[in-house]
Design a protein around this motif. Sequence first.
Motif, short mmCIF file in Angstrom:
data_model
loop_
_atom_site.label_atom_id
_atom_site.label_comp_id
_atom_site.label_asym_id
_atom_site.label_seq_id
_atom_site.Cartn_x
_atom_site.Cartn_y
_atom_site.Cartn_z
N ALA B 304 0.83 -1.20 0.00
CA ALA B 304 0.00 0.00 0.00
C ALA B 304 0.86 1.26 0.00
N ASP B 305 0.24 2.32 -0.46
CA ASP B 305 0.88 3.64 -0.38
C ASP B 305 1.04 4.00 1.09
N PRO B 306 2.26 4.28 1.56
CA PRO B 306 2.50 4.55 2.99
C PRO B 306 1.62 5.65 3.54
N GLY B 307 1.05 6.52 2.69
CA GLY B 307 0.26 7.64 3.17
C GLY B 307 -1.19 7.32 3.48
N THR B 308 -1.70 6.20 2.92
CA THR B 308 -3.13 5.92 3.15
C THR B 308 -3.34 5.42 4.58
N VAL B 309 -4.57 5.64 5.11
CA VAL B 309 -4.87 5.13 6.44
C VAL B 309 -5.25 3.66 6.33
N VAL B 310 -4.91 2.86 7.37
CA VAL B 310 -5.15 1.41 7.28
C VAL B 310 -6.63 1.07 7.19
N GLY B 311 -7.46 1.94 7.72
CA GLY B 311 -8.91 1.69 7.67
C GLY B 311 -9.44 1.58 6.26
N SER B 312 -8.75 2.16 5.28
CA SER B 312 -9.26 2.11 3.91
C SER B 312 -8.67 0.95 3.12
N LEU B 313 -7.79 0.16 3.77
CA LEU B 313 -7.20 -0.99 3.06
C LEU B 313 -8.16 -2.19 3.09
N ASP B 314 -7.80 -3.24 2.33
CA ASP B 314 -8.57 -4.48 2.35
C ASP B 314 -8.31 -5.22 3.66
N LEU B 315 -9.33 -5.33 4.50
CA LEU B 315 -9.15 -6.00 5.79
C LEU B 315 -9.71 -7.42 5.73
N VAL B 316 -9.05 -8.31 6.45
CA VAL B 316 -9.54 -9.69 6.52
C VAL B 316 -10.47 -9.81 7.74
N ASP B 317 -11.61 -10.45 7.53
CA ASP B 317 -12.61 -10.60 8.59
C ASP B 317 -11.98 -11.13 9.88
N TYR B 318 -12.34 -10.55 11.03
CA TYR B 318 -11.69 -10.96 12.28
C TYR B 318 -12.30 -12.22 12.92
N GLY B 319 -13.41 -12.71 12.36
CA GLY B 319 -13.97 -13.98 12.85
C GLY B 319 -14.52 -13.89 14.27
N HIS B 320 -14.27 -14.93 15.06
CA HIS B 320 -14.77 -14.99 16.44
C HIS B 320 -13.92 -14.14 17.38
N VAL B 321 -14.53 -13.69 18.46
CA VAL B 321 -13.75 -13.06 19.52
C VAL B 321 -14.00 -13.84 20.80
N SER B 339 -9.87 -18.11 13.50
CA SER B 339 -9.46 -16.82 12.95
C SER B 339 -8.60 -17.01 11.70
N PRO B 340 -8.87 -16.24 10.64
CA PRO B 340 -8.07 -16.37 9.42
C PRO B 340 -6.60 -16.02 9.68
N ALA B 341 -6.36 -15.21 10.70
CA ALA B 341 -4.99 -14.82 11.00
C ALA B 341 -4.34 -15.79 11.99
N GLY B 342 -5.13 -16.79 12.47
CA GLY B 342 -4.57 -17.72 13.44
C GLY B 342 -4.36 -17.09 14.81
N ARG B 343 -4.96 -15.96 15.03
CA ARG B 343 -4.81 -15.25 16.30
C ARG B 343 -6.19 -14.93 16.86
N ALA B 344 -6.30 -14.95 18.20
CA ALA B 344 -7.59 -14.71 18.81
C ALA B 344 -7.70 -13.26 19.25
N ALA B 358 -1.56 -14.35 20.36
CA ALA B 358 -0.92 -15.09 19.28
C ALA B 358 -0.87 -16.57 19.65
N GLN B 359 -0.64 -17.38 18.62
CA GLN B 359 -0.63 -18.83 18.86
C GLN B 359 0.43 -19.25 19.86
N SER B 360 1.60 -18.59 19.77
CA SER B 360 2.69 -18.99 20.66
C SER B 360 2.29 -18.77 22.12
N GLU B 361 1.65 -17.63 22.36
CA GLU B 361 1.18 -17.31 23.70
C GLU B 361 0.14 -18.33 24.19
#
Lengths: 251, 384
Positions: B304-321, B339-344, B358-361
């Motif tokens: 991504a362009d370093p200047g854009t805010v992260v909120g406007s990027l393509d985000l991956v669904d966070y799944g369960h909390v 979680s698609p990111a493997g993190r809770a 994280a998974q290690s934790e």
Amino acid sequence: MGDQPLIRWDWIARNWDDPVGTRLLEHIQLALVPILIGLLIAVPLGVVCARWRWLYPSVFTGVNILYAVPSIALFFLLLPYTGFTQWTAIIPLSLYTLAILVPNVVDGLYQVPQHVRQAAIAMGFSPLRRLIQVELPIALPVAIAGLRVAAVATISMVSVASLVGLGGLGQLILTDGFRRQFPTPIIVGIVLSVLLAFLVDGLLVLMQRLLTPWTRGSERAARRTSAARREAGAGTTAPATDTGSRRAEAT
Amino acid sequence: MITFTGITKRYPDGTIAVDDLDIEIPAGRTTVFVGPSGCGKTTSLRMINRMVEPTTGLITVEGQDIRDRDPAVLRRSIGYVIQQAGLFPHRTIVDNIATVPFLLGWGKPRARARARELMELVGLQPEQAKRYPHQLSGGQQQRVGVARALAADPPVLLMDEPFSAVDPVVRTSLQDELIRLQAELHKTIVFVTHDIDEAVKLGDSIAVFRPGGKLAQLDTPERLLANPVDSFVEGFIGYDRGVRRLSFFPARLLTPRTDTVVGDDVQAGRARELALRSGEPWLLVVDGERGPRGWVSTETLGAADPGTVVGSLDLVDYGHVFTVETDSLRAALDAAVLSPAGRAVGVDADGRVVGVVAQSELGSAIWSVGAEEAPTAEPVRSDG
Ligand SMILES: Nc1ncnc2c1ncn2[C@@H]1O[C@H](COP(=O)(O)OP(=O)(O)OP(=O)(O)O)[C@@H](O)[C@H]1O
Ligand SMILES: [Mg+2]
């Protein structure tokens, strides 16, 4: 029957109280007393057979054999003992109702689901209370279906009792009509007998509605009622074969 | 308290349904009988209210030998719930529930008033009072069964697979209801089930029966899952007992990290720096109220362009909390696995992000509980 008209209204008018009314009352009495006696015997007998199941096959065979004996033979067998009293008709007719009522009481009790019986025991019903408050009420729809068949069958069988001169509408058919080659009393006798059967059956349906409100709208009750109606059509002409269809209902 | 001492039941056909059983069932708690089919659970249960008489041995309820009591009278002081509910088809719901009060000779108005009270307690609608059982769903019938068992306020409640004939969703709600009722009523409950998950959820202690009517193990759910006495018990409770056991450890044991959480107004360049410093391939993007929005990967950030805010990027669904304060480690593990990111994502009671596990934790937390006794005998339950 010659040149007479089928129905002579003037005869009906002249004989309305007697013999028509008298015979009708006799008929009602000759039918109702056996039904009541039959019930008084069949309910306890059915309860005993449902409780001690090993008894049931012999009781079932017994009441069926009684049913298979031609009624006219039974009347003549009893005549020497009971003479020309109403008991000569009442005793055989009571015995015949057993063949219908006992299996229906037993089947009704068999239909009480095992888990319902177990729950009643677990709630702390004593055996007698369980029978009266749980098992008999649940058996009621099937028992009443049997009662309807028995009532209609008995009403039409009373006519046969008249063959041996015991009264009832059959007497009208036989002595006033058949012997004198006169059709009006025959038709009056038949019509009144059929009307009486319909009336009693209707009253029993009403009674079933009042006594078993929980079956209203449920499918099972509807099936039972239609089975009973089929049975009612069988009538008295072939009592021995009637047991076959009754057994079919039992299952 | 209910005690079995040397109880054996041999049926007339020679079947030994229960073999020399000694067991103590504490008052005010839920004891669950589990075991494979035919191992004598129902027989054991029915000996308590004398629906089955033991061949040898002694059973006492509240210190009294039950043989000294009239069976019918004894049963009125013991509630009983079965699988098909066993409702009386010819009685209305309210009269079904009032059965035992009627038997005890309460007047009709008082018995029915009590029945209506119970309908409310078990979550039935007042307008169902005059219906007949066949007009209710299976789950509702089961509630009526529970209400009927509770009507005369018996100290003891026997339940034989009461929820096994209803669908899983209804079953879960009935179980939750029972937990709620028991927290209020403190009955001595003996509960029979085939389902080890149900046993773990409901039981203060669990008795595992083995074929032949012998007691294999009697323990708290936690100790049962941690230390099955032999291979039979281990096989019966299932080889995923390790994961089940995580239900007994609170997610509070975890320390969610906050350095991988970024606001959605942060620029991509800055976020990428954060990610590199944390060594994590995924960052969690949150909104202004710290509600989770989604995952962003370092690759996306790099492209991504370093200047854009992260909120406007393509985000991956966070799944369960999972809720850090009230959930168990099992819920946290579940959230991580899904979680698609493997993190809770851990949140607080209001749904605001506390941090990321994280998974290690998670792995080291799970590893450390492997050796430990659980801090609590009650499974950690969430409202969610
Ligand atoms: N009335 C009986 N007569 C003879 N044997 C019986 C009777 N009731 C149960 N049994 C036998 O006793 C054993 C234990 O039965 P029980 O019903 O207590 O098992 P269970 O653990 O409740 O089984 P399930 O999980 O299938 O309900 C079984 O082998 C069963 O066949
Ligand atoms: Mg069982």
